[in-house]
Structures are given as structure tokens and as C-alpha cells.
Design a protein around this motif. Structure first.
Motif, PDB file in Angstrom:
ATOM      1  N   LYS A 667       0.828  -1.195   0.000  1.00 44.47           N
ATOM      2  CA  LYS A 667       0.000   0.000   0.000  1.00 44.47           C
ATOM      3  C   LYS A 667       0.871   1.257   0.000  1.00 44.47           C
ATOM      4  O   LYS A 667       1.812   1.390   0.766  1.00 44.47           O
ATOM      5  N   ASN A 668       0.554   2.174  -0.901  1.00 40.94           N
ATOM      6  CA  ASN A 668       1.244   3.458  -1.049  1.00 40.94           C
ATOM      7  C   ASN A 668       2.709   3.310  -1.455  1.00 40.94           C
ATOM      8  O   ASN A 668       3.517   4.221  -1.242  1.00 40.94           O
ATOM      9  N   GLU A 669       3.078   2.181  -2.051  1.00 42.13           N
ATOM     10  CA  GLU A 669       4.441   1.994  -2.542  1.00 42.13           C
ATOM     11  C   GLU A 669       4.451   1.678  -4.033  1.00 42.13           C
ATOM     12  O   GLU A 669       5.379   1.083  -4.563  1.00 42.13           O
ATOM     13  N   ASN A 670       3.415   2.122  -4.742  1.00 42.44           N
ATOM     14  CA  ASN A 670       3.289   1.814  -6.169  1.00 42.44           C
ATOM     15  C   ASN A 670       4.400   2.432  -7.004  1.00 42.44           C
ATOM     16  O   ASN A 670       4.770   1.900  -8.054  1.00 42.44           O
ATOM     17  N   TYR A 671       4.911   3.592  -6.549  1.00 46.01           N
ATOM     18  CA  TYR A 671       5.892   4.310  -7.366  1.00 46.01           C
ATOM     19  C   TYR A 671       7.325   4.077  -6.897  1.00 46.01           C
ATOM     20  O   TYR A 671       8.251   4.681  -7.435  1.00 46.01           O
ATOM     21  N   ALA A 672       7.525   3.233  -5.901  1.00 51.29           N
ATOM     22  CA  ALA A 672       8.876   2.978  -5.387  1.00 51.29           C
ATOM     23  C   ALA A 672       9.639   2.053  -6.331  1.00 51.29           C
ATOM     24  O   ALA A 672       9.075   1.114  -6.901  1.00 51.29           O
ATOM     25  N   TYR A 673      10.949   2.334  -6.506  1.00 50.25           N
ATOM     26  CA  TYR A 673      11.781   1.539  -7.422  1.00 50.25           C
ATOM     27  C   TYR A 673      12.617   0.526  -6.645  1.00 50.25           C
ATOM     28  O   TYR A 673      13.095   0.799  -5.535  1.00 50.25           O
ATOM     29  N   HIS A 674      12.800  -0.626  -7.274  1.00 51.91           N
ATOM     30  CA  HIS A 674      13.598  -1.712  -6.703  1.00 51.91           C
ATOM     31  C   HIS A 674      14.707  -2.073  -7.682  1.00 51.91           C
ATOM     32  O   HIS A 674      14.488  -2.096  -8.897  1.00 51.91           O
ATOM     33  N   ILE A 675      15.907  -2.341  -7.139  1.00 49.49           N
ATOM     34  CA  ILE A 675      17.046  -2.731  -7.963  1.00 49.49           C
ATOM     35  C   ILE A 675      17.114  -4.252  -8.003  1.00 49.49           C
ATOM     36  O   ILE A 675      17.261  -4.903  -6.963  1.00 49.49           O
ATOM     37  N   ALA A 676      17.006  -4.800  -9.186  1.00 44.16           N
ATOM     38  CA  ALA A 676      17.078  -6.259  -9.337  1.00 44.16           C
ATOM     39  C   ALA A 676      18.423  -6.761  -8.829  1.00 44.16           C
ATOM     40  O   ALA A 676      19.472  -6.220  -9.176  1.00 44.16           O
ATOM     41  N   GLY A 677      18.382  -7.776  -7.983  1.00 43.70           N
ATOM     42  CA  GLY A 677      19.609  -8.372  -7.461  1.00 43.70           C
ATOM     43  C   GLY A 677      20.138  -7.695  -6.216  1.00 43.70           C
ATOM     44  O   GLY A 677      21.177  -8.101  -5.679  1.00 43.70           O
ATOM     45  N   ASP A 678      19.416  -6.688  -5.699  1.00 42.17           N
ATOM     46  CA  ASP A 678      19.845  -6.006  -4.471  1.00 42.17           C
ATOM     47  C   ASP A 678      19.675  -6.967  -3.293  1.00 42.17           C
ATOM     48  O   ASP A 678      18.567  -7.351  -2.940  1.00 42.17           O
ATOM     49  N   SER A 679      20.780  -7.341  -2.687  1.00 39.91           N
ATOM     50  CA  SER A 679      20.743  -8.343  -1.618  1.00 39.91           C
ATOM     51  C   SER A 679      19.962  -7.865  -0.401  1.00 39.91           C
ATOM     52  O   SER A 679      19.510  -8.670   0.400  1.00 39.91           O
ATOM     53  N   GLU A 680      19.797  -6.546  -0.236  1.00 36.80           N
ATOM     54  CA  GLU A 680      19.081  -5.999   0.909  1.00 36.80           C
ATOM     55  C   GLU A 680      17.596  -5.795   0.636  1.00 36.80           C
ATOM     56  O   GLU A 680      16.865  -5.323   1.510  1.00 36.80           O
ATOM     57  N   ASP A 681      17.162  -6.116  -0.572  1.00 36.89           N
ATOM     58  CA  ASP A 681      15.757  -5.960  -0.948  1.00 36.89           C
ATOM     59  C   ASP A 681      15.139  -7.342  -1.072  1.00 36.89           C
ATOM     60  O   ASP A 681      15.431  -8.093  -2.006  1.00 36.89           O
ATOM     61  N   SER A 682      14.274  -7.692  -0.120  1.00 32.71           N
ATOM     62  CA  SER A 682      13.685  -9.032  -0.109  1.00 32.71           C
ATOM     63  C   SER A 682      12.841  -9.310  -1.349  1.00 32.71           C
ATOM     64  O   SER A 682      12.666 -10.456  -1.750  1.00 32.71           O
ATOM     65  N   VAL A 683      12.331  -8.258  -1.975  1.00 35.33           N
ATOM     66  CA  VAL A 683      11.464  -8.438  -3.144  1.00 35.33           C
ATOM     67  C   VAL A 683      12.271  -8.796  -4.382  1.00 35.33           C
ATOM     68  O   VAL A 683      11.856  -9.636  -5.181  1.00 35.33           O
ATOM     69  N   SER A 684      13.445  -8.143  -4.559  1.00 32.94           N
ATOM     70  CA  SER A 684      14.192  -8.319  -5.820  1.00 32.94           C
ATOM     71  C   SER A 684      15.543  -8.985  -5.651  1.00 32.94           C
ATOM     72  O   SER A 684      16.322  -9.053  -6.598  1.00 32.94           O
ATOM     73  N   ALA A 685      15.843  -9.478  -4.465  1.00 33.31           N
ATOM     74  CA  ALA A 685      17.177 -10.044  -4.208  1.00 33.31           C
ATOM     75  C   ALA A 685      17.507 -11.218  -5.120  1.00 33.31           C
ATOM     76  O   ALA A 685      18.662 -11.420  -5.505  1.00 33.31           O
ATOM     77  N   GLY A 686      16.522 -12.007  -5.503  1.00 32.39           N
ATOM     78  CA  GLY A 686      16.791 -13.208  -6.295  1.00 32.39           C
ATOM     79  C   GLY A 686      16.980 -12.964  -7.769  1.00 32.39           C
ATOM     80  O   GLY A 686      17.322 -13.888  -8.522  1.00 32.39           O
ATOM     81  N   SER A 687      16.784 -11.756  -8.254  1.00 28.27           N
ATOM     82  CA  SER A 687      16.898 -11.457  -9.685  1.00 28.27           C
ATOM     83  C   SER A 687      18.348 -11.173 -10.069  1.00 28.27           C
ATOM     84  O   SER A 687      19.200 -10.920  -9.223  1.00 28.27           O
ATOM     85  N   ALA A 688      18.604 -11.204 -11.373  1.00 26.79           N
ATOM     86  CA  ALA A 688      19.941 -10.927 -11.883  1.00 26.79           C
ATOM     87  C   ALA A 688      20.279  -9.454 -11.654  1.00 26.79           C
ATOM     88  O   ALA A 688      19.439  -8.574 -11.862  1.00 26.79           O
ATOM     89  N   ASP A 689      21.504  -9.181 -11.229  1.00 23.41           N
ATOM     90  CA  ASP A 689      21.919  -7.827 -10.902  1.00 23.41           C
ATOM     91  C   ASP A 689      22.381  -7.107 -12.168  1.00 23.41           C
ATOM     92  O   ASP A 689      23.571  -7.016 -12.464  1.00 23.41           O
ATOM     93  N   LYS A 690      21.434  -6.534 -12.909  1.00 24.87           N
ATOM     94  CA  LYS A 690      21.736  -5.875 -14.176  1.00 24.87           C
ATOM     95  C   LYS A 690      22.482  -4.549 -13.959  1.00 24.87           C
ATOM     96  O   LYS A 690      23.298  -4.158 -14.797  1.00 24.87           O
TER      97      LYS A 690
END
Length: 791
Positions: A667-690
Motif C-alpha cells: 500500500k502506497n508503494e506503487n511508485y517505489a523503485y527496486h534494484i534487481a539483485g539487491d541483496s538488501e531488498d527481499s522483493v528483488s534479491a533473487g533477480s539478476a543484478d543488471k
């Protein structure tokens, strides 16, 4: 003091309740205004808080527009025990060689062991010194200072004097030694302890501080060299040296080891003895000249300040009076004109603010709640009728600028005269701007020019190298005879030591470590430093240990991809924090049916209930707010833009930086950006670090894209933060308008309070009159009753 009313005594009516009911409508209107003002105040606070965060991001991305923000290098050294290296953005990528030849050190003197039982109160006399009072000189990087000592000087007094003269000194009673060291490392910061005469040499020896060192030898040699400069006027009016000098400027000695007298002095018909005897007298004459020049400068400085005060007062007075010609004696306009003069003299208007108490906070580059100096200048200039519309940094059109320009020129000129009253070396005349805007030279200004010329002449005497036989310091109030004698003693002792005529008595057991500079060899080139830190071509090298002679260590420098990654991540983190907060404010739950509480309502509630009630309202103040929505749109649109780098189009998504979308985001985080492969981001940690891959392969492409993205976001926010008639610069909301509305509420509330008071007074007066009438009737009835009762 509130009025005490005694009402209803005769009628039995609850007059207060009746009056309260009769004015209730007006009270309700006043309370409605109070609630509206409270809501406005809370909204102002909410805007200020979010504005500070918008300005913080705005400032950060302002820097991210330039290459310097991404100039990040990392450096490794093959032997970190010998040196630590840091690299700036200017450092060259590649491998370099380093050799640490020697480390910097400070001068250090370990005094000789003094006699057993020596304490801090032991005198030099008790340590063996039997001579007269004398002087020793402590020379440091800050200059030379004389210390007077004698046989009654205690060890503690000597140590204290040494510390006051600019070195670090201490007495170790357990080891019976005095220790002295320089405050900084490097040969330029070394110290020397020298005597003024033979007595001084013996006093130093008694204290265990008489040693031979490079610094001491240099000090004595310097004193000896002054003998070369002693001058006289020959028969032809030429300045010549008392002593003969060779082509290199060194003294020439005769067979007996004495300096040869200059042949040119024979024209003066003086004997050798007379010439040698004139040494002290010539120094005395030079000192007299220096003292007179110093005192003359001091007198000129005093006169100069008095003239400046007159000029500055005249300039400010004329500037203010020009605004008051049609409003003579208007105290409000006069106060505003004086404040305008003051604000125009502020050095950095862009980052200076006027506080509520009228004080100025300068160079405050972060968000500040005060009124900016630029805005205050515009406000005052408008009030004084100098400008009518805003187009430039002060809010003036070219047609309306003449009066303000003239005032600015007056103040600037006065400020320049005040700060640089000596004028410049090319004798530029001081001037001010008269009422017609012309340069004018007053009699007082002309005297400033004359003062400048006189000071230049006097300063030339003081600065003449041939006059500087010793560090005399402040020439005011000195005893010329005593000083001349002292300087002569120093010169002659230095000459005798330099020529070997006099030997320095060495304190047995005293040791001296001379200061030295650090030396390194970087890529075959030699460098020296007074400290162990070197800055060379973008590298900061801190030497920690000497390398083995002939051996080198390697320094490897490369682009700091992790540092670049962290910088981008930090920017996105701050952006996300702000956009999420804006979203929360915009999408806040409604507080319909809630409004600020009156004092009476609060009296019926607990503190916790009051807090919850008010927080409910505060949380919803910016719900569906158009200003917040506009800032959100500006930010999100800028972040979605595509930019071209080397013919290829990129977006944030090209580097694995994306939002989660409406369905996946919290909620209220629709515009927040995530870095793929960021080890500190539980949402995108598993993606390739482009992003890291791109920084490793082509950091310049990522940097160019980020510079363009930052510029786009900066421009979008800049448009939202420009000052208008309703808002100040660097402010996203209409702070000026809201301040005006708040003042309007205050006035309306006071008006209603006055109306209510007048209405209450009128009703109470009417009821009071009624009570009086009833009382009169009651008295009449009582009288009649008593008459009938008597019959």
C-alpha cells in the motif's frame, strides 16, 4: 481582569445562562474561525515537514547532474603496512609504483639529567647558573619569541615560558629531565633554542637544554648573516655595507678572522674602531625608523576608521532619505528602508535567511524555515514603492530597478570601503554613488586616498628586508636602546658561533632529534612533505612505514563500481522514501466529521482521546491535495523518461530498476523503485543484478544516463519550487498565501471577540437595569405594606 457580575438577585433569573444563549450564535462563528485557523496551522506544519524532504531530494539530485558526483575510484596497495591510499575522481586508472624513503618527524629535545632532587621549584641558580638575567630565543614556524630567565627562574617557570613560546615542554621529576618538542612534524615546523649572549648559553646549559642541532645552527647562522646587512651612507650618498662581501654576498674575513671593513667606508673618514662601534647605533637608528613607521600607521588607521564611519553613515543616510522624500518622518518606512540597506549588504543572499527576530542566518544551504533574504528584499522594496512586479532575483523589472540599483551600489561601495579602506596598490580613489547615480569623490574620500599613500610609504620601511635584523614584533612602546643592545648581542653571538670564535657548551647527556620531512618516490619522481600525507594527481598517500631500500610497492587504481552502485541506490532510497510518504499523505483516510476541539470539548475528554482525535485530523490534512498530487506527477513522470546515450535509448528498466506495479506493491508503494539483485531488498534479491553488470561493463553509459535522469527530475522539481506571489522560492506550497490567511483569521477572531464582548456588555447592562427597576418596585411595595400594616 475578568468582570465579576452579580445578576438575578431580585428577579431570580439565571442571567449568565440567558446572555450566553443570546450570544451563542456569535460564539459559534468565532469558534468556527478558531477551528479553521487551527486546521490551517496544522496544514502549514504538514507542508513544512514534507517540503523539507522535497528540498533535500532536490539538493541531492542537483549534484547528481554533474560528472563530479560520479568520480569515484578505489585503490589497493600491495603492502598496506607501508602506506594507505585513497583516490579522488581525478586519479588515473592503472598501476603505479611507490617507495617510502623516510617518514616525517617533529624536532625533539631530551634534556640532560639534572642533579638529584631537582623539582619543579628548583631554580637555575641551584642548578649552577650564576650569571646575570639574560634572554633565550625560541623560534618556531610561527616566529621567534624571547624568554627572559635568570638564576631565580624555576624549572616550572622555564617550562611554562617555553610552552607559551610555541613548543611543547614538560618536566619529568622522576627522571629529572626537561623535554621539549615541536608541535608539528617537518623541518619547516622545527624549533630552536638559542641564546642572546654568553650568559644565555650558560643558562641553557644549566637547564640541560644546550645542544647542537640543525635548527639551532641555522638560527645562529641567521643571526650572523644580519651583520652583513649593517649599512651606512658613503661619501657619495650611496648605501653600502659596513663589511666587505664577496660576489655571493658572504662576509670576507681578514687574516685575524675578523670581517673585513668595506673599503668604501673610508670616504666617511671613520676608523675601524669607530665603524665597528657604530654597529649598535645603526641598529638603533633602524629601530627608530621602524617604530616611527609603525606608530604612524596606527595613527592613520584610527583616522581612516573615523572617515569610513562618516562615509558609511552618509551613504546609508542618503539612501534612506531618498525613499522618504514624500513620507517625511514615516517611522515604518524608515525602519523598512534601514532593514533594506542592511539586507543588501549580506554577502550571500542566495543562502541567507531572515529569522523571525530579524537576525540573519547566512550560508544555510539546506532547507530553512525562515524568509530568504532575496524574498525579504523584494517585500521591502515593494512596500517602499521601489518595484511593482517580479521579474529578476529581487523581483524588479528593468524600468523599476533604478532606485534599488542605486541603493545596492551605495551599500556595496560603502561595504567595500569599510572592508578594504587601504585601497589598492595602484592608488585607486575611493568613491561613492551620489543621488544622481554618479561617482563622487568627497573631501573625506580624498583623505582616504592620501592615507593609503602614506601607509604605503610607511609599510615600505617596515617591509624593507635590509631593516629586518631580528623579529622585532610590535614596534609600539619598545625601549629602543634596550632592544638595539639585545639585537646587537644576538647578531654578534651568532657571528662568533658561525665563525667558530665561540663554541656552544653542550649539556652532557642531552640528545636532540632534528625534525625531518617525509620523502616518497612515486613513479620515479621525488616528493617531500612536512607530514606523512601526500596528495599527488588525485591520490592521497599516507606513509606509515619506510620501504626496504631499492624496493617498491604497487598502487592499483580503478573505477569504484560498488561506490557508484551505492550512490545510485542511496538516491533511489531517498526517492522511494519521499514518494511513498507523498502517496500516504495523498491517499490518507478521510477524517470527515472530525474537526478541532474547543476547550470545552477537550475538558470532557481524556488526554489520550484528545491526541487520537487530533491525530486523525492531522493524518488526513493533505488527502487528495492538488499540490501533493502535482509533485507526485512531476516526480513519477521524470523517472519514467527514456534518455539516449551513444545512440542507444535507456530507461531505468534497462538497468533492472523498476516499480512492482499496482498489483504487487504494498500500500502506497506503487511508485517505489527496486534494484534487481539487491541483496538488501527481499522483493528483488533473487533477480539478476543488471545494474552492477552494467557498471562493470560500461560505467560511463550508466553515469551519462543517471546525469540526464537527475537533470530531468531536478528540472521538474525546480518548476514546482519557483517563487511566486503566493509562495517563496524552494517551496512547493503557497506559504505566503497561507501566512496571509492565518493573519486574516487572527484579525477576524479578534473582531468577533470584540463583538461578543460588546453584545454581552449590552445585555448585562439591560438586565442590570431591570434588576434595579425590580428592586425599586420591591422597595415601594414594602413601604406601602408597612403603611397599611401600621393602620
Amino acid at each position: 481582569m475578568s468582570t465579576i457580575r452579580m445578576s438575578g438577585m431580585i428577579s431570580g433569573l439565571d442571567t449568565e445562562a440567558i446572555v450566553s444563549a443570546m450570544v451563542a450564535t456569535r460564539v459559534a462563528k468565532k469558534e468556527k474561525l478558531q477551528k479553521s485557523q487551527t486546521l490551517l496551522s496544522w496544514k502549514q506544519d504538514a507542508y513544512k515537514a514534507i517540503n523539507a524532504k522535497v528540498y533535500s531530494l532536490y539538493s541531492k539530485i542537483g549534484n547528481l547532474r554533474f560528472s563530479s558526483a560520479y568520480s569515484m575510484k578505489k585503490t589497493t596497495v600491495s603492502d598496506p603496512t607501508k602506506a594507505t591510499i585513497t583516490a579522488s575522481g581525478e586519479a588515473i586508472n592503472g598501476t603505479q609504483t611507490l617507495e617510502v624513503r623516510q617518514l616525517a618527524r617533529s624536532g625533539y629535545l631530551t634534556g640532560a639529567k639534572l642533579s638529584e632532587g631537582t623539582t619543579s621549584s628548583t631554580t637555575l641558580g641551584q642548578l649552577g647558573y650564576t650569571g646575570e638575567d639574560t634572554t633565550i630565543t625560541v623560534r618556531t614556524a610561527d616566529g621567534a619569541k624571547d624568554i627572559k630567565i635568570g638564576k631565580n627562574t624555576t624549572v616550572d617557570q622555564l617550562v611554562t615560558s617555553l610552552n607559551n613560546a610555541g613548543v611543547r615542554a614538560s618536566f619529568d621529576a622522576g627522571n629529572s629531565r626537561i623535554f621539549v618538542s615541536a608541535k608539528e612534524t617537518g623541518t619547516a615546523n622545527d624549533f630552536s633554542l638559542t641564546a642572546s649572549d654568553l650568559s644565555g648559553l650558560k643558562a641553557l646549559a644549566a637547564a640541560g637544554l644546550s645542544v647542537e642541532s640543525e635548527a639551532n645552527n641555522a638560527a645562529y647562522a641567521r643571526a650572523a648573516s644580519y651583520a652583513k646587512g649593517l649599512t651606512a651612507i658613503d661619501g657619495n650618498g650611496r648605501i653600502v655595507s659596513y663589511f666587505e662581501l664577496d660576489k655571493d654576498g658572504n662576509l670576507v674575513y681578514d687574516e685575524d678572522g675578523n670581517p673585513k671593513i668595506n673599503e668604501a667606508l673610508k670616504d666617511l673618514n671613520l676608523s675601524d674602531e669607530q665603524i665597528r662601534g657604530a654597529t649598535e647605533q645603526s641598529i638603533k637608528e633602524i629601530l627608530e625608523n621602524l617604530k616611527n613607521a609603525y606608530n604612524s600607521n596606527a595613527e592613520l588607521d584610527l583616522e581612516q576608521r573615523e572617515i569610513q564611519e562618516k562615509i558609511n553613515y552618509s551613504v546609508a543616510k542618503d539612501a534612506i532619505n531618498s525613499f522618504l522624500e514624500d513620507n517625511a518622518g514615516d517611522p515604518d518606512k524608515k525602519a523598512k528602508a534601514e532593514q533594506l540597506v542592511s539586507l543588501l549588504s549580506v554577502d550571500n543572499k542566495k543562502y541567507s535567511y531572515v529569522e523571525e527576530d530579524g537576525s540573519i542566518t547566512e550560508n544555510y544551504e539546506k532547507y530553512h524555515a525562515g524568509t530568504s533574504v532575496q524574498d525579504k528584499i523584494t517585500e521591502l522594496a515593494k512596500d517602499l514603492g521601489l518595484i511593482t512586479e517580479e521579474t529578476d532575483e529581487f523581483g524588479a523589472t528593468s524600468q523599476d530597478r533604478s532606485a534599488l540599483d542605486k541603493l545596492q551600489a551605495n551599500v556595496t561601495t560603502a561595504d567595500a570601503i569599510d572592508k578594504n579602506a587601504v585601497l589598492t596598490d595602484d592608488d585607486k580613489q575611493a568613491y561613492y554613488i551620489d543621488e544622481e547615480g554618479r561617482k563622487a569623490l568627497s573631501a573625506e574620500d580624498g583623505r582616504l586616498t592620501q592615507i593609503a599613500q602614506e601607509r604605503k610609504a610607511n609599510q615600505a620601511v617596515i617591509n624593507d628586508p635590509t631593516n629586518r635584523y631580528w623579529d622585532i614584533g610590535n614596534y609600539a612602546g619598545v625601549d629602543i636602546d634596550e632592544l638595539a643592545s639585545s639585537i646587537t648581542d644576538k647578531i654578534m653571538l651568532g657571528k662568533r658561533i658561525a665563525t667558530g670564535e665561540e663554541e656552544i657548551p653542550i649539556s652532557a647527556g642531552a640528545t636532540r632529534v632534528d625534525a625531518q620531512d617525509a620523502q616518497i618516490v612515486l613513479n620515479g619522481a621525488d616528493y617531500t612533505s612536512s607530514t606523512n600525507t601526500f596528495t599527488v594527481n588525485g591520490l592521497t598517500i599516507k606513509a606509515t612505514a619506510e620501504t626496504t631500500p631499492g624496493q617498491t610497492i604497487t598502487i592499483s587504481t580503478d573505477t569504484d563500481t560498488q561506490g557508484l552502485y551505492d550512490k545510485i541506490k542511496d538516491f533511489l532510497s531517498e526517492y522511494n522514501s519521499l514518494i511513498n510518504e507523498l502517496s500516504s499523505l495523498y491517499n490518507a483516510d478521510s477524517a470527515s466529521g472530525y474537526e478541532p476541539l474547543t476547550d470545552e470539548e477537550k475538558s470532557e475528554m481524556s488526554d489520550s482521546d484528545i491526541e487520537k482525535w487530533e491525530q486523525k485530523i492531522k493524518d488526513s490534512l493533505l488527502r487528495r491535495d492538488s499540490t501533493i498530487g502535482g509533485v507526485m506527477d512531476a516526480m513519477t513522470n521524470a523517472m519514467m523518461q527514456a534518455y539516449t546515450v551513444n545512440g542507444k535509448t535507456y530507461t531505468l528498466g534497462s538497468f533492472g530498476i523498476q516499480t512492482l506495479g499496482y498489483l504487487n506493491a504494498a500500500k502506497n508503494e506503487n511508485y517505489a523503485y527496486h534494484i534487481a539483485g539487491d541483496s538488501e531488498d527481499s522483493v528483488s534479491a533473487g533477480s539478476a543484478d543488471k545494474l552492477m553488470a552494467a557498471l562493470t561493463q560500461d560505467p560511463d553509459a550508466v553515469i551519462d544516463f543517471m546525469k540526464q535522469l537527475a537533470s530531468g527530475l531536478y528540472d521538474s522539481l525546480d518548476k514546482k519550487m519557483k517563487g511566486t506571489n503566493l509562495s517563496s522560492v524552494y517551496t512547493i506550497y503557497n506559504d505566503k498565501q497561507m501566512a496571509s490567511e492565518y493573519s486574516s483569521y487572527t484579525k477576524q477572531i479578534k473582531d468577533w471577540e470584540k463583538k461578543i464582548q460588546e453584545m454581552e456588555d449590552r445585555y448585562y447592562k439591560q438586565y442590570s437595569n431591570m434588576e434595579k427597576q425590580l428592586a425599586a418596585m420591591q422597595n415601594a411595595t414594602s413601604s406601602l405594606t408597612s403603611l397599611f400594616g401600621n393602620k
